[in-house]
Scaffold this motif. Structure first.
Motif, short mmCIF file in Angstrom:
data_model
loop_
_atom_site.label_atom_id
_atom_site.label_comp_id
_atom_site.label_asym_id
_atom_site.label_seq_id
_atom_site.Cartn_x
_atom_site.Cartn_y
_atom_site.Cartn_z
N ASN A 177 74.41 28.88 -37.68
CA ASN A 177 73.94 27.88 -37.45
C ASN A 177 73.55 26.50 -38.72
O ASN A 177 73.44 25.34 -38.46
CB ASN A 177 72.83 27.54 -36.50
CG ASN A 177 72.97 28.35 -35.44
OD1 ASN A 177 74.05 28.52 -34.99
ND2 ASN A 177 72.83 29.56 -35.07
N LYS A 178 73.90 26.54 -39.41
CA LYS A 178 73.50 25.94 -40.84
C LYS A 178 74.82 26.13 -41.53
O LYS A 178 74.67 25.66 -43.21
CB LYS A 178 72.67 26.34 -41.46
CG LYS A 178 70.89 26.78 -40.90
CD LYS A 178 69.79 26.92 -41.24
CE LYS A 178 69.01 27.36 -40.24
NZ LYS A 178 67.75 28.10 -41.33
N THR A 180 76.99 23.89 -42.72
CA THR A 180 78.13 22.76 -43.74
C THR A 180 76.43 22.47 -45.06
O THR A 180 76.81 22.76 -45.93
CB THR A 180 77.68 22.11 -43.53
OG1 THR A 180 78.85 21.55 -42.15
CG2 THR A 180 78.20 20.56 -43.47
N LYS A 181 74.78 23.07 -44.40
CA LYS A 181 74.29 22.42 -45.26
C LYS A 181 73.01 23.51 -46.40
O LYS A 181 72.84 23.34 -46.71
CB LYS A 181 72.78 22.02 -44.12
CG LYS A 181 73.18 21.20 -43.50
CD LYS A 181 71.74 20.43 -42.26
CE LYS A 181 72.28 19.06 -41.99
NZ LYS A 181 71.08 18.65 -40.49
N GLU A 182 74.09 24.73 -45.29
CA GLU A 182 73.19 25.90 -45.87
C GLU A 182 74.07 27.09 -46.84
O GLU A 182 74.12 27.20 -48.02
CB GLU A 182 72.06 26.41 -45.36
CG GLU A 182 70.69 25.57 -45.38
CD GLU A 182 69.85 26.76 -44.44
OE1 GLU A 182 69.85 27.82 -44.77
OE2 GLU A 182 68.42 25.83 -44.09
N TYR A 184 77.62 26.44 -47.04
CA TYR A 184 78.78 26.66 -48.28
C TYR A 184 78.18 26.29 -49.64
O TYR A 184 77.86 26.54 -50.68
CB TYR A 184 79.23 24.74 -47.46
CG TYR A 184 80.39 25.40 -46.61
CD1 TYR A 184 81.04 26.48 -46.27
CD2 TYR A 184 80.84 23.96 -45.43
CE1 TYR A 184 82.19 26.77 -45.44
CE2 TYR A 184 81.81 24.69 -44.52
CZ TYR A 184 82.42 25.57 -44.81
OH TYR A 184 83.12 25.70 -43.61
N PRO A 185 76.69 25.10 -49.54
CA PRO A 185 76.24 25.47 -50.75
C PRO A 185 75.68 26.65 -51.14
O PRO A 185 75.85 26.55 -52.61
CB PRO A 185 74.78 24.11 -50.19
CG PRO A 185 74.78 23.55 -48.95
CD PRO A 185 76.28 24.98 -47.97
N THR A 194 82.10 23.14 -55.79
CA THR A 194 81.30 22.03 -54.77
C THR A 194 81.57 22.82 -52.71
O THR A 194 82.47 23.61 -52.61
CB THR A 194 81.95 20.82 -54.71
OG1 THR A 194 83.13 20.84 -54.15
CG2 THR A 194 81.48 20.43 -55.92
N SER A 195 80.60 22.46 -52.61
CA SER A 195 80.82 22.48 -51.08
C SER A 195 81.94 22.18 -50.00
O SER A 195 81.93 22.86 -49.09
CB SER A 195 79.71 21.30 -49.75
OG SER A 195 78.05 22.49 -50.57
N SER A 196 82.14 21.15 -50.47
CA SER A 196 83.84 20.73 -49.84
C SER A 196 84.75 21.50 -50.79
O SER A 196 85.39 21.59 -49.27
CB SER A 196 83.87 18.97 -49.96
OG SER A 196 84.08 18.95 -51.71
N GLU A 199 84.75 24.97 -48.83
CA GLU A 199 85.38 24.06 -47.20
C GLU A 199 86.45 24.40 -46.97
O GLU A 199 86.63 25.21 -46.28
CB GLU A 199 84.69 23.54 -46.55
CG GLU A 199 84.74 22.78 -44.90
CD GLU A 199 86.15 22.33 -44.54
OE1 GLU A 199 86.71 22.36 -43.31
OE2 GLU A 199 86.36 21.34 -45.15
N SER A 237 83.73 28.26 -39.36
CA SER A 237 82.28 29.22 -38.32
C SER A 237 83.13 30.10 -37.65
O SER A 237 82.51 31.39 -37.82
CB SER A 237 81.39 28.04 -37.38
OG SER A 237 81.96 27.25 -37.04
#
Length: 259
Positions: A177-178, A180-182, A184-185, A194-196, A199, A237
């Motif tokens: 549920n996180k 993108t925010k948690e 990937y980082p 990097t997160s991008s 992904e 996901s």
């Protein structure tokens, strides 16, 4: 106890020394010879009885692909399993190495204990590792096996990122549920990227598995979904959740069988 006979071929003398010292500390392993170029490696293989060859791809005189070709063409060397070592994840080279019979790929830098685990697994699979009980697979080994079984090439960056994502979700399901925010980082921090990029690399790895129709059929067998359900490529996901759920079901079934 007869030991696993190991040879190393790599032009990085410091790395060869580290691997040799560590492997010789293992009670069931022995590094019988080393070579620092491809030409010497072939001569070494012909003179020494070898179970496992740790082979660098980039070497002087003859590269690792040429050595694999020589092994493939020599009937007396057919019993050697080769673990490829490389600092470069070039898809064409890795695919060629697999076609020539490489058993496994390890990207540099790597942990020497993971190398030991992989050597033991290869010998267990071959069925001729003497006097050694089968090594119980770790969580990472189980994740690696299912990701490879799905059809994602090990040399892709997304392969490592996906394995890490599944591992984190198995430990903390709320990561889904996180993502993108948690999620990937966290992966980006571990792999210094990097997160991008994490992904994009995971998405590319999933696309590789879905480009082959026969792979989708195989994936449907792994996850228990219909082929029609999998015709539409899942999001990152969704795919991470599918792999994690599959492993959780497998773990529950194994526990039930043991009781």
């Amino acid at each position: 106890m007869e030991k696993i006979k190991i040879a190393i071929a790599d032009d990085n003398r410091e790395l060869v020394g580290l691997m040799k010292d560590y492997l010789n500390l293992q009670p069931n392993m022995e590094v019988v010879n080393v070579a620092y170029n491809g030409k010497t490696c072939i001569e070494m293989l012909k003179s020494d009885k070898i179970d496992i060859l740790l082979l660098d791809i980039i070497m002087p005189y003859l590269d690792g692909i040429a050595v694999l070709d020589a092994i493939k063409e020599n009937d007396e060397l057919q019993g050697i399993d080769v673990i490829m070592l490389s600092a470069f994840g070039q898809e064409s080279i890795m695919s060629q190495a697999a076609d020539y019979g490489a058993s496994y790929f390890i990207m540099k830098p790597f942990e020497t204990d993971r190398l030991v685990v992989q050597i033991n697994h290869i010998m267990n699979k071959r069925g001729n590792k003497p006097d050694e009980p089968e090594v119980k697979p770790t969580k990472e080994d189980i994740i690696t096996n299912i990701v490879k079984d799905i059809g994602i090439p090990p040399h892709l960056k997304g392969y490592s990122y996906l394995k890490e994502a599944v591992s984190l979700v198995l430990e903390q399901p709320e990561f889904l549920n996180k993502i993108t925010k948690e999620l990937y980082p966290g992966i980006a921090t571990k792999f210094d990227t990097t997160s991008s990029r994490v992904e994009r690399s995971i998405r590319h790895a999933i696309e590789q598995a879905w480009t082959r129709h026969e792979s989708v059929d195989h994936i449907s067998e792994i996850f228990g979904y219909s082929v029609a359900h999998l015709e539409s490529k899942p999001t990152n996901s969704e795919f991470i959740a599918m792999v994690a759920d599959s492993l959780q079901v497998e773990n529950r079934e194994n526990r039930e069988k043991s009781h």
